[in-house]
Design a protein around this motif. Structure first.
Motif, short mmCIF file in Angstrom:
data_model
loop_
_atom_site.label_atom_id
_atom_site.label_comp_id
_atom_site.label_asym_id
_atom_site.label_seq_id
_atom_site.Cartn_x
_atom_site.Cartn_y
_atom_site.Cartn_z
N THR A 49 0.84 -1.20 0.00
CA THR A 49 0.00 0.00 0.00
C THR A 49 0.88 1.25 0.00
O THR A 49 0.64 2.20 -0.75
CB THR A 49 -0.88 0.03 1.27
N ALA A 50 1.91 1.21 0.84
CA ALA A 50 2.80 2.37 0.94
C ALA A 50 3.41 2.68 -0.42
O ALA A 50 3.47 3.85 -0.84
CB ALA A 50 3.89 2.08 1.96
N ARG A 68 -4.86 1.89 -3.33
CA ARG A 68 -4.67 1.25 -2.02
C ARG A 68 -5.79 0.26 -1.67
O ARG A 68 -5.63 -0.59 -0.83
CB ARG A 68 -4.61 2.32 -0.92
N ALA A 69 -6.97 0.40 -2.30
CA ALA A 69 -8.14 -0.39 -1.87
C ALA A 69 -7.87 -1.89 -1.83
O ALA A 69 -8.16 -2.57 -0.84
CB ALA A 69 -9.30 -0.08 -2.79
N GLY A 70 -7.28 -2.40 -2.95
CA GLY A 70 -7.05 -3.86 -3.03
C GLY A 70 -6.29 -4.37 -1.83
O GLY A 70 -6.81 -5.19 -1.05
N PRO A 71 -5.04 -3.93 -1.62
CA PRO A 71 -4.27 -4.44 -0.49
C PRO A 71 -4.96 -4.20 0.85
O PRO A 71 -4.94 -5.07 1.73
CB PRO A 71 -2.96 -3.66 -0.55
N ALA A 72 -5.62 -2.99 1.01
CA ALA A 72 -6.22 -2.68 2.31
C ALA A 72 -7.39 -3.61 2.62
O ALA A 72 -7.53 -4.10 3.75
CB ALA A 72 -6.67 -1.22 2.33
N ILE A 73 -8.24 -3.90 1.60
CA ILE A 73 -9.39 -4.80 1.83
C ILE A 73 -8.89 -6.24 2.05
O ILE A 73 -9.29 -6.93 2.98
CB ILE A 73 -10.36 -4.78 0.62
N LEU A 74 -7.96 -6.64 1.16
CA LEU A 74 -7.52 -8.04 1.22
C LEU A 74 -6.72 -8.36 2.49
O LEU A 74 -6.68 -9.50 2.94
CB LEU A 74 -6.71 -8.38 -0.03
N ALA A 75 -6.08 -7.33 3.05
CA ALA A 75 -5.39 -7.56 4.34
C ALA A 75 -6.40 -8.06 5.36
O ALA A 75 -6.13 -8.98 6.13
CB ALA A 75 -4.73 -6.28 4.82
N GLY A 76 -7.62 -7.43 5.35
CA GLY A 76 -8.68 -7.86 6.26
C GLY A 76 -9.15 -9.27 5.96
O GLY A 76 -9.37 -10.08 6.87
N VAL A 77 -9.28 -9.59 4.66
CA VAL A 77 -9.78 -10.92 4.26
C VAL A 77 -8.77 -12.01 4.59
O VAL A 77 -9.10 -13.03 5.20
CB VAL A 77 -10.12 -10.94 2.75
N GLY A 91 -0.13 2.22 6.11
CA GLY A 91 -0.73 3.07 5.07
C GLY A 91 -1.00 4.47 5.60
O GLY A 91 -0.70 5.47 4.94
N SER A 92 -1.57 4.55 6.81
CA SER A 92 -1.92 5.84 7.39
C SER A 92 -0.69 6.71 7.59
O SER A 92 -0.69 7.92 7.26
CB SER A 92 -2.61 5.65 8.75
N LEU A 93 0.37 6.08 8.12
CA LEU A 93 1.60 6.84 8.36
C LEU A 93 2.16 7.40 7.07
O LEU A 93 2.56 8.58 6.98
CB LEU A 93 2.65 5.95 9.05
N VAL A 94 2.17 6.53 6.02
CA VAL A 94 2.70 6.98 4.73
C VAL A 94 1.83 8.09 4.16
O VAL A 94 2.32 9.10 3.65
CB VAL A 94 2.80 5.78 3.75
N ARG A 95 0.54 7.90 4.29
CA ARG A 95 -0.42 8.89 3.81
C ARG A 95 -0.14 10.26 4.47
O ARG A 95 -0.10 11.30 3.82
CB ARG A 95 -1.82 8.39 4.16
N TRP A 96 0.03 10.22 5.76
CA TRP A 96 0.29 11.45 6.52
C TRP A 96 1.57 12.10 6.02
O TRP A 96 1.65 13.29 5.81
CB TRP A 96 0.39 11.13 8.03
N TYR A 97 2.56 11.24 5.81
CA TYR A 97 3.87 11.76 5.41
C TYR A 97 3.84 12.31 3.98
O TYR A 97 4.34 13.39 3.69
CB TYR A 97 4.89 10.63 5.53
N VAL A 98 3.20 11.58 3.08
CA VAL A 98 3.23 11.97 1.66
C VAL A 98 2.27 13.13 1.36
O VAL A 98 2.61 14.08 0.68
CB VAL A 98 2.88 10.76 0.77
N VAL A 99 1.04 13.02 1.89
CA VAL A 99 0.02 14.01 1.51
C VAL A 99 -0.10 15.13 2.56
O VAL A 99 -0.03 16.31 2.24
CB VAL A 99 -1.35 13.32 1.31
N GLY A 100 -0.26 14.71 3.78
CA GLY A 100 -0.44 15.69 4.86
C GLY A 100 -1.69 16.54 4.60
O GLY A 100 -2.63 16.08 3.93
N GLY A 101 -1.70 17.72 5.12
CA GLY A 101 -2.78 18.66 4.82
C GLY A 101 -4.12 18.27 5.37
O GLY A 101 -4.23 17.28 6.11
N PRO A 102 -5.13 18.99 5.01
CA PRO A 102 -6.45 18.78 5.60
C PRO A 102 -7.08 17.44 5.21
O PRO A 102 -7.92 16.92 5.95
CB PRO A 102 -7.26 19.95 5.05
N PHE A 103 -6.65 16.85 4.09
CA PHE A 103 -7.31 15.61 3.66
C PHE A 103 -6.67 14.34 4.23
O PHE A 103 -7.11 13.24 3.99
CB PHE A 103 -7.35 15.52 2.12
#
Ligand code: ADP
Length: 569
Positions: A49-50, A68-77, A91-103
């Motif tokens: 995902t990262a 990211r959807a595929g790996p994130a869903i399948l991790a649960g399955v 994923g969340s950590l990478v997201r925060w690092y790469v995108v940051g900001g309000p979203f």
């Protein structure tokens, strides 16, 4: 252009993912504990995902989309709550690092929703027993996309959220469906392959252990086809038979392990069972490669191999010791029975032997008592002679029995000295002279020797008297008897008595020298109780000699004793 990018990203993701799974599969550790495998899978999905999040498509509103959807869903399955949590955290950590900001926060919620959806979907799929197919993966992608729609409204107000959804909805859905499909299929197939390999490894381990057991056991194990030819054998069989695998494969065991002495009934039974695919258990005599014989217990069972082909497995145990002990016991039993019979026969014979002279003594003394023949001195003297001779016969018989029991108890005293056998024989000849005359038997003292032997003189004469009186007793009227000494090359002297009598049937060798034994052909009226020769045998052996005979029915017999020549003066 954007669609093409998504496809390329999807393919890249696939390649990367395959590589990752390959690494997981190669890791022996991952195969051992299911929890460890889940954690590892979670990490793998997280890294995946990262990687795909590193280059997101940025929207004007500040939001981003990625695959990211595929790996994130399948991790649960595939990896359950633990795996999903690991993936979502990475994923969340990478997201925060790469995108940051309000979203950024909306993205983290998105991960959470994908993960929860994946875990729930995994549980339901399991409960309903739905197998993972392409359509299921596509449905997971589609439903997962719907499940995370609330995330679009976390960092944006409702109107902006709807605007973003309208803009990327189709691409995102398509992307998620295809991504989940690709990742799902690859992961599913590879994990199935890993499971298969695990099972195979397990089977091979089992097989290895089994073949080790088969090799280590002291029993022989042989597998044959329906035609009876050996297809496989263990080391135990090699040890027992001495034949190697190469020498045995393709051959029918009976053709090289058994010989002419095998029981035909046993062979027929084995063949019948093989033809009818029935189990059998037999004991047969086999021969090793070296030629030594051994007894084998064969326990043979038919079975179907994995291809459904009928074969036989024989477990072979060397039972030589047991069979030999049993045979010896049987022989001992037969001997005991024989001895028992001989004793009864002896008692019957002895009472006859005692009664005959006793009757003569009683009868003739009574006659004398009541005066019959008392007046005639000749008749009187004749009757007295009969009484005396019967008394002597009784005395001899008792002496024999006494002698035998003494020898049995090993209390005979021997006075060994240098003796010239022909001289001893000549001294005894007068004792049997009247018997020779009675039966009109010619006597010849043919072979002479001046060699001496070191024996007890009286006992030697006892032996020779026995030989010669038998030679007369079991001879025909007008037959002949020969006495002789023969020097042998090994410094032995044979002393023999040969007759032209009735002879002895072959196969009596063991019996003739046994106490109380009389041959069947021996007539009752021939005097004797069957201990003379057994006394001779014991005496000869005690004096360090050998005894034996050669004979044939109707051809006469030669009884002999053999002693070392004495060279001392
Ligand atoms: P017996 O008192 O019966 O003569 P022996 O011990 O001397 O006892 O002999 C055993 C048996 O061996 C005899 O009963 C007889 O059947 C057989 N035998 C011995 N010597 C001869 C012989 N010279 N010829 C034939 N049979 C013999």
């Amino acid at each position: 252009m954007e669609d093409a990018l998504q496809i390329i990203q999807g393919l890249g993701l696939l390649a990367l993912f395959s590589l990752g799974v390959l690494i997981v599969q190669r890791s022996k550790l991952s195969l051992q504990s299911p929890n460890y495998r889940k954690i590892l899978s979670g990490l793998l999905f997280g890294v995946l995902t990262a990687v795909v999040m590193l280059d997101p498509i940025k929207l004007q509103e500040g939001a981003t989309i990625d695959v990211r959807a595929g790996p994130a869903i399948l991790a649960g399955v595939f990896a359950g709550p633990v795996g999903a949590a690991i993936t979502a955290t990475i994923g969340s950590l990478v997201r925060w690092y790469v995108v940051g900001g309000p979203f950024a926060f909306g993205g983290v919620i998105g991960f959470l929703l994908y993960g929860v959806f994946g875990v729930a979907a995994g549980l339901l799929l399991k409960r309903w027993g739905i197998s993972l197919r392409s359509s299921v993966f596509m449905a997971l992608g589609l439903l997962g996309t719907i499940a995370i729609t609330p995330a679009f409204f976390v960092s944006a107000d409702f109107t902006t959220g709807v605007a973003i959804l309208k803009k990327v909805g189709v691409v995102l859905t398509l992307n998620n469906v295809i991504g989940t499909l690709i990742v799902g299929l690859v992961f599913h197939h590879i994990s199935q392959w890993v499971n298969l390999r695990n099972k195979l490894d397990e089977q091979q381990g089992k097989l290895f252990r089994l073949s080790r057991i088969a090799d280590e056991t002291s029993n022989g194990v042989v597998i044959t086809g329906r035609d009876g030819k050996i297809e496989w054998m263990n080391a135990g069989f090699e040890r027992i038979s001495g034949y190697s695998l190469e020498e045995s494969i393709g051959r029918v065991p009976g053709s090289f392990l058994q010989r002419g002495d095998v029981d035909p009934n046993v062979v027929a039974h084995m063949r019948e069972c093989v033809a009818q695919l029935k189990p059998f258990n037999v004991v047969v005599r086999n021969y090793k490669k070296s030629g030594t014989s051994y007894w084998i217990d064969i326990n043979c069972q038919p079975f179907k191999d994995h291809g459904g082909i009928d074969r036989f497995m024989a477990i072979e145990t060397d039972v030589t010791e047991q069979v030999e002990t049993r045979n010896e016991l049987h022989k001992a039993l037969m001997k005991a029975e024989e001895a028992d019979k001989a004793k009864s026969y002896f008692l019957a014979g002895m009472s006859h032997e005692i009664r005959t002279p006793l009757n003569a003594i009683i009868g003739f003394s009574e006659m004398l008592d009541i005066g019959i023949g008392a007046d005639d001195p000749a008749t009187r003297s004749e009757n007295l002679k009969i009484i005396a001779s019967a008394g002597k016969r009784l005395d001899r018989l008792l002496a024999d029995i006494l002698d035998y029991s003494k020898i049995e108890a090993d209390t005979v005293e021997l006075y060994l000295e240098n003796v010239l056998p022909s001289e001893v024989f000549q001294e005894q000849l007068p004792i049997v002279q009247h018997l020779l005359v009675e039966k009109n038997i010619t006597f010849a003292d043919i072979q002479k020797s001046d060699k001496q032997i070191y024996v007890d003189r009286d006992r030697l004469s006892q032996i020779l008297i026995n030989f010669i009186s038998n030679a007369i007793k079991y001879n025909h009227e007008g037959g002949s008897v020969e006495f002789g000494c023969r020097e042998l090359p090994d410094d032995m002297l044979t002393i023999y008595v040969k007759d032209t009598g009735i002879g002895i049937a072959p196969g009596s060798e063991d019996v003739v020298f046994e106490p109380f034994s009389r041959m069947r052909a021996t007539k009752r009226e021939v005097a004797g109780v069957g201990i003379g020769l057994s006394i001779c045998k014991k005496l000869t052996e005690q004096m360090g000699g050998e005894i034996g005979y050669e004979s044939g029915v109707g051809e006469g017999s030669t009884f002999w004793v053999k002693f070392p020549i004495s060279f001392s003066k």
